[in-house]
Write an enzyme that holds these catalytic residues in place. Structure first.
Site, PDB file in Angstrom:
ATOM      1  N   HIS A 171       0.850  -1.204   0.000  1.00 48.10           N
ATOM      2  CA  HIS A 171       0.000   0.000   0.000  1.00 48.10           C
ATOM      3  C   HIS A 171       0.879   1.244   0.000  1.00 48.10           C
ATOM      4  CE1 HIS A 171       0.800  -0.525   4.283  1.00 48.10           C
ATOM      5  NE2 HIS A 171       0.270   0.656   4.561  1.00 48.10           N
ATOM      6  N   HIS A 180       1.372   3.971   1.853  1.00 50.34           N
ATOM      7  CA  HIS A 180       1.898   4.745   2.983  1.00 50.34           C
ATOM      8  C   HIS A 180       3.419   4.874   2.937  1.00 50.34           C
ATOM      9  CE1 HIS A 180      -1.937   4.138   5.620  1.00 50.34           C
ATOM     10  NE2 HIS A 180      -2.060   5.109   4.749  1.00 50.34           N
ATOM     11  N   ASP A 193       5.721   4.845   5.127  1.00 45.94           N
ATOM     12  CA  ASP A 193       6.569   3.908   5.880  1.00 45.94           C
ATOM     13  C   ASP A 193       6.623   2.533   5.227  1.00 45.94           C
ATOM     14  OD1 ASP A 193       3.852   3.590   6.660  1.00 45.94           O
ATOM     15  OD2 ASP A 193       4.460   2.511   8.463  1.00 45.94           O
ATOM     16  N   HIS A 194       6.017   2.412   4.036  1.00 41.22           N
ATOM     17  CA  HIS A 194       6.118   1.170   3.251  1.00 41.22           C
ATOM     18  C   HIS A 194       6.723   1.430   1.867  1.00 41.22           C
ATOM     19  CE1 HIS A 194       3.671  -1.478   5.965  1.00 41.22           C
ATOM     20  NE2 HIS A 194       3.402  -0.286   6.437  1.00 41.22           N
ATOM     21  N   HIS A 247      -7.529  -0.590   5.349  1.00 39.09           N
ATOM     22  CA  HIS A 247      -6.483   0.285   5.906  1.00 39.09           C
ATOM     23  C   HIS A 247      -6.225   1.416   4.908  1.00 39.09           C
ATOM     24  CE1 HIS A 247      -2.868   1.498   8.027  1.00 39.09           C
ATOM     25  NE2 HIS A 247      -2.137   1.314   6.937  1.00 39.09           N
ATOM     26  N   ASP A 249      -0.401  -3.882   6.227  1.00 38.99           N
ATOM     27  CA  ASP A 249      -1.058  -3.339   7.424  1.00 38.99           C
ATOM     28  C   ASP A 249      -2.530  -3.738   7.487  1.00 38.99           C
ATOM     29  OD1 ASP A 249       1.334  -2.201   8.054  1.00 38.99           O
ATOM     30  OD2 ASP A 249       0.729  -0.132   7.688  1.00 38.99           O
ATOM     31  N   HIS A 253       4.154  -4.454  10.857  1.00 42.56           N
ATOM     32  CA  HIS A 253       4.647  -3.794  12.072  1.00 42.56           C
ATOM     33  C   HIS A 253       4.760  -4.762  13.249  1.00 42.56           C
ATOM     34  CE1 HIS A 253       4.249   0.445  10.703  1.00 42.56           C
ATOM     35  NE2 HIS A 253       3.289  -0.054   9.935  1.00 42.56           N
TER      36      HIS A 253
HETATM   37 ZN   LIG Z   1      -0.072   1.722   6.481  1.00 40.89          ZN
END
Ligand SMILES: [Zn+2]
Length: 256
Positions: A56, A58, A60-61, A114, A133, A171
């Protein structure tokens, strides 16, 4: 020959993952939280990055994509419905598509909730799933772009994977997820046992990944909304009529 998987920490609490095909030497990074730990893991193994599979959009990915792409000229595969929000995408995929990493074959499962276009990758031959996530161990991702019903349908799809599927999430939230789960099902022996293992691992600084779907079905409240222990919990009872998973999903907002 079986695929090899390496996992390592990235950022504050993200996981980095490499999957390696020993036959063709192809190696994929699942998501790219940041470039440096991925490069370090590759160099440690003597592997060359051929693919990045994104779950996805985001940051942090995805933040590591440009640097990894520049260094390895690798292919970037991303969810079709949010590819325009991700840098350097070469190929877009959605439900039912097959993604090859050398001779390894992954199946794409749409798991929105998400984010609106979130996808997961399931490798049936080796029985492992990368779920980003959407599903965490003993928990699930925060519903940000979708709604509870959408997330529930995604969780149902993942719950349908074979019990011996190893699953890898985005995570390290397992211990705090477990503390919440114990407030819902204090009498769940499997959950108590799992938390004993989780606490011991975390105390030593070790990861709680991978988990497997059988263990999650026995311990994860978001896959167990119809179990008697969950149903009689007063918090959920108050939400009767709002759908099986609605209150859990609204009441439990994980970031990620
Ligand atoms: Zn995420």
């Amino acid at each position: 020959m079986a695929a090899e998987i390496r996992l390592f920490p990235c950022l504050t609490d993200n996981f980095g993952y490499l999957i390696h095909d020993p036959v063709t030497k192809a190696t994929a990074s699942i998501d790219a939280p940041e470039a440096a730990p991925v490069i370090k893991a590759l160099e440690r193994e003597g592997w060359t990055l051929t693919d990045i599979l994104i779950t996805h959009h985001h940051g942090d990915h995805t933040a590591g994509i440009p640097e990894l792409k520049q260094q390895y000229k690798c292919r970037v595969v991303a969810p079709r419905r949010e590819a325009q929000r991700i840098a350097d995408v070469d190929e877009t995929v959605g439900e039912g598509d097959t993604v090859s990493v050398g001779s390894l074959q992954g199946r794409v499962i749409d798991t929105p909730g998400h984010t609106a276009g979130h996808i997961s990758y399931f490798f049936p031959a080796d029985k492992f799933a990368f779920v980003g996530d959407t599903l965490f161990s003993i928990g699930c991702g925060r519903v940000i772009e979708g709604d509870a019903q959408m997330m529930w349908q995604s969780l149902l799809k993942l719950r349908g994977l074979p019990d011996d599927t190893q699953f890898f999430c985005g995570h390290e939230y397992t211990e705090s997820n477990g503390r919440f789960a114990l407030t819902l099902e204090p009498g769940n022996d499997a959950l108590q046992a799992r938390m004993k293992t989780v606490r011991a691992a975390r105390a030593k600084g070790e990861t709680t990944m991978p988990s497997d779907m059988g263990l999650e079905k026995a311990t994860n409240p978001f896959l167990r909304v119809r179990s008697p222990g969950i149903r009689v919990n007063s918090m959920l009872s108050r939400a009767a009529g709002s759908g099986p998973s609605g209150v859990l999903l609204r009441g439990w907002c994980r970031r990620g």
